[in-house]
Design a protein around this motif. Structure first.
Motif, PDB file in Angstrom:
ATOM      1  N   THR A   1      12.075  70.166  48.493  1.00  0.00           N
ATOM      2  CA  THR A   1      12.710  71.338  49.091  1.00  0.00           C
ATOM      3  C   THR A   1      13.447  70.884  50.336  1.00  0.00           C
ATOM      4  O   THR A   1      12.922  70.117  51.137  1.00  0.00           O
ATOM      5  CB  THR A   1      11.646  72.384  49.461  1.00  0.00           C
TER       6      THR A   1
ATOM      7  N   ALA B   1      15.851  72.024  53.804  1.00  0.00           N
ATOM      8  CA  ALA B   1      16.045  73.154  54.707  1.00  0.00           C
ATOM      9  C   ALA B   1      16.906  72.748  55.900  1.00  0.00           C
ATOM     10  O   ALA B   1      17.052  71.568  56.201  1.00  0.00           O
ATOM     11  CB  ALA B   1      14.688  73.664  55.205  1.00  0.00           C
TER      12      ALA B   1
ATOM     13  N   LEU C   1      13.892  78.336  61.331  1.00  0.00           N
ATOM     14  CA  LEU C   1      14.547  78.168  60.046  1.00  0.00           C
ATOM     15  C   LEU C   1      15.878  78.910  60.002  1.00  0.00           C
ATOM     16  O   LEU C   1      15.979  80.050  60.441  1.00  0.00           O
ATOM     17  CB  LEU C   1      13.654  78.696  58.927  1.00  0.00           C
TER      18      LEU C   1
ATOM     19  N   ALA D   1      16.655  77.545  53.464  1.00  0.00           N
ATOM     20  CA  ALA D   1      16.001  76.521  52.669  1.00  0.00           C
ATOM     21  C   ALA D   1      16.399  76.672  51.210  1.00  0.00           C
ATOM     22  O   ALA D   1      16.772  77.770  50.775  1.00  0.00           O
ATOM     23  CB  ALA D   1      14.476  76.612  52.812  1.00  0.00           C
TER      24      ALA D   1
ATOM     25  N   TYR E   1       7.435  71.053  56.793  1.00  0.00           N
ATOM     26  CA  TYR E   1       8.393  70.017  56.403  1.00  0.00           C
ATOM     27  C   TYR E   1       7.975  68.678  56.998  1.00  0.00           C
ATOM     28  O   TYR E   1       7.772  68.553  58.218  1.00  0.00           O
ATOM     29  CB  TYR E   1       9.802  70.411  56.840  1.00  0.00           C
TER      30      TYR E   1
END
Length: 123
Positions: free
Chosen positions: A33, A35, A47, A50, A110
């Motif tokens: 994943t 982001a 954030l 993502a 992350y």
């Protein structure tokens, strides 16, 4: 291990656009994943958006309608297209990667980070 290198930041006038790129290496890119986070001085990273390896996406409310995340699993690159930029968008933008399937909002989720790229928007 995943190595991330961002590019594409810079100075843009309000209302303009920027496309940030993040080149990944070291692990099968298609299984992570990716982001984008942003960070202001003295504040935690937050954030922006993502994208999972199946192209599911997640956006912060402030990014909806103005930002688009995409990935190219052949080039091992993730992109952040930002339009209608405002002075408040000025921050350091970081690319991040997490092994596994999911979409996470928190920095701690992350494992891998790029060095960051500065985005400055003039009024």
């Amino acid at each position: 291990q995943v190595q991330l290198v961002e590019s594409g930041g810079g100075l843009v006038q309000a209302g303009g656009s920027l496309r940030l790129s993040c080149a990944a290496s070291g692990r099968t890119f298609s299984t992570v994943t990716m982001a984008w986070f942003r960070q202001a001085p003295g504040k935690e990273r937050e954030l922006v958006t993502a994208i999972s390896w199946s192209d599911s996406t997640l956006y912060a409310d402030s990014a909806k309608g103005r930002c688009t995340i995409s990935r190219d699993n052949v080039k091992n690159t993730v992109y952040l297209q930002m339009n209608s930029l405002k002075p408040d968008d000025k921050d350091v933008y970081y690319c991040a990667a997490a092994v596994g399937y999911g979409l996470w909002r928190t920095e701690i989720s992350y494992e891998y980070w790029g060095q960051g790229t500065q985005v400055t928007v003039s009024s």
